[in-house]
Enzyme design. Structure first.
Site, short mmCIF file in Angstrom:
data_model
loop_
_atom_site.label_atom_id
_atom_site.label_comp_id
_atom_site.label_asym_id
_atom_site.label_seq_id
_atom_site.Cartn_x
_atom_site.Cartn_y
_atom_site.Cartn_z
N CYS A 103 -2.91 7.29 5.14
CA CYS A 103 -2.77 7.00 3.71
C CYS A 103 -4.07 7.22 2.96
CB CYS A 103 -2.31 5.55 3.52
SG CYS A 103 -0.74 5.15 4.30
N GLU A 150 0.87 -1.17 0.00
CA GLU A 150 0.00 0.00 0.00
C GLU A 150 0.91 1.21 0.00
OE1 GLU A 150 -2.20 2.64 3.02
OE2 GLU A 150 -3.34 0.76 2.95
#
Length: 527
Positions: free
Chosen positions: A297, A263
């Protein structure tokens, strides 16, 4: 075994120092004199030290973990699931310990630290209840149908390397390891050098829950020094971090022919549709943009607002941001905490000042708050952001969001997709069907309709990850555990082998099989 100093550090009571000292002892190093100081993000004071692992320490940790892995994999999956269920209970029972740790080493508000408790508990429960079904051998259709018995089985990769960032030290420090552990793997993990304690705490609880001591090996230190040896000694790599570092990690993993899941970065967008409830959208935008001090994020850094709602939305959003409570307290009173480091503070300040100097308007925030702590920065809203400004397309990773006025839904979708990133988007509407229709046009791995980020992240039965430069692979759900396994296909032929038998010439065999293939197409249930 390393030792940390038991001296009383400013701002930390002796009991806490002793507790941190015990956690640091879990990191085994050859040279105990090599240490890293860990700073309390809220105050800027040293809260403890951990060993500074070396390349040799990584190799030794990998060897220790591999010694335990085969015996662990040989245990019934139900036993491994029992460890995760007991771990689940321990995390909930002793959450105050780690909430204090998370707040001190990361700086976030307690309400956002608690999200990490929920995440770890949900992941533990989910994989404890689903792993046996995911991992069990599965029948597959054979080439000769009933004459070919085909079974797909899965074996653990072996040693899984995990490199995690500082922004969610418990969630990203341990949740990605849980499915790998229950799948029968050993773990070699490196939390970020700024936030090692939450991961060490979680490993301690896993061992208390019945996981073999040493199955999860923790190394602490700088990624620039330890990243490469972790890749070299692992059979699979789970990485969460920036896109720039992710490209380097991917290249190194490729050289060693190991698979990986990542990720990476994001420049996430929120779309306010013209049928949205403005008050709900404003509340959602605050959560989307400023949770975890924007160091998330999947947080939002771009918001697209229709002409007809611009004045009303911007004024209410700015007022809501100015109303937020910033505090270093270790309780639930704060809406937002501090940034994690001077580096992050500099990045946030530079992005805002660059935008301001080039003509952007600051509707709210726009300055540091040293009166609260060395790393506090106000929740900041910008308008008039243009392509020549750094904040336009670079990830800030802080409490800064830019508002953009659009004339149509189509324009909002086009602009939201006009980015190299595609991690998490948010859509606000009074019509869920409308919201889903827009969501399906957005180039992001997850899209939340009428929420910021929690539904897609928290729904761990569904995959989570990024498109484009925001990542490779997925966490959560079936993919989140099966990626830590090697699939093996075993085919057992009965009666006759595939191919022409001795009593039938090749040409006749070809004609017979052509007829059989045509027939198979018409048979129900044949794939």
């Amino acid at each position: 075994m390393s030792r940390t100093s038991s001296a009383t550090f400013p701002g930390i009571d002796p009991a806490s120092v002793e507790f941190l000292d015990r956690l640091a002892h879990r990191v085994q190093v050859a040279d105990p004199d090599r240490i890293l100081e860990i700073t309390n993000a809220m105050t800027g004071e040293v809260m403890g030290t951990v060993p500074a692992s070396t390349t040799e320490d990584v190799a030794a940790a990998a060897t220790r973990a591999r010694r335990l892995q085969r015996a662990w994999a040989a245990r019934p999956v139900e036993e491994r699931a029992g460890v995760l269920l007991r771990f689940h209970d321990l995390v909930l029972e002793r959450q105050d310990e780690v909430l204090d740790l998370i707040q001190r080493e990361n700086g976030k508000a307690r309400r956002h630290a608690y999200e990490e408790i929920m995440d770890v508990a949900v992941n533990s429960r989910y994989y404890a209840h689903t792993a046996a079904d995911y991992l069990k051998p599965k029948r597959r259709q054979g080439v000769q149908l009933s004459l070919t018995k085909v079974v797909e089985v899965h074996h653990p990769k072996g040693l899984v390397g995990v490199i995690s960032p500082w922004n969610y030290p418990l969630t990203l420090g341990i949740s990605d390891s849980l499915p790998a552990i229950i799948a029968g793997n050993a773990i070699l993990t490196k939390p970020d050098q700024q936030t090692p304690y939450a991961t060490l705490w979680a490993v301690q609880l896993l061992e208390e829950a019945g996981m073999p001591e040493g199955l999860v090996q923790v190394v602490t230190g700088r990624g620039s020094e330890l990243g490469t040896p972790i890749i070299e000694h692992s059979d699979f790599l789970m990485f969460t971090g920036s896109t720039a570092v992710g490209r380097t990690v991917a290249a190194q993993a490729g050289e060693h022919l190991i698979d990986y899941s990542m990720e990476l970065g994001g420049k996430n967008a929120l779309l306010v549709l013209d049928d949205a409830d403005i008050d709900k959208a404003v509340k959602g935008a605050v959560r989307a943009s400023f949770s975890n001090t924007g160091q998330l994020c999947i947080s939002i850094e771009r918001i697209y607002v229709p002409d007809s709602m611009w004045d009303s939305f911007t004024s209410r959003f700015a007022a809501a941001a100015k109303n937020m409570t910033l505090s270093p307290k270790l309780d639930y009173s704060a809406d937002m905490g501090s940034l994690v480091s001077k580096k992050q503070l500099t990045t946030v300040s530079d992005h805002v000042e660059d935008a301001r100097s080039k003509g952007a308007t600051v509707l709210a925030g726009g300055k540091a708050r040293p009166d609260l702590g060395p790393l506090f920065y106000e929740p900041t809203i910008l308008t008039g952001v243009t392509e020549d400004m750094t904040v336009f397309d670079h990830e800030t990773f802080g409490p800064v969001v830019s508002l953009y006025r659009v004339s149509s839904e189509e324009e909002a979708i086009r602009l939201a997709n006009d980015s190299e990133y595609g991690l998490n988007f948010s859509v606000w509407t009074s019509d869920p069907t409308h919201g889903r229709r827009v969501a399906e046009q957005l180039e992001a791995g997850t899209v939340n309709v009428n929420d910021a980020y929690a539904p897609t992240w928290g729904s761990v039965d569904a995959p989570m990850g990024g498109m484009k430069a925001s990542g490779v692979g997925r966490r959560h759900g079936e993919h989140g555990i099966m990626k830590y396994t090697e699939s093996q296909t075993i085919a057992v032929e009965r009666l006759i082998p595939v191919g022409a038998p001795d009593w039938l010439d090749a040409g006749r065999y070809a004609k017979v099989m052509t007829g059989a293939l045509r027939l198979a197409k018409k048979l129900p249930g044949v794939k």
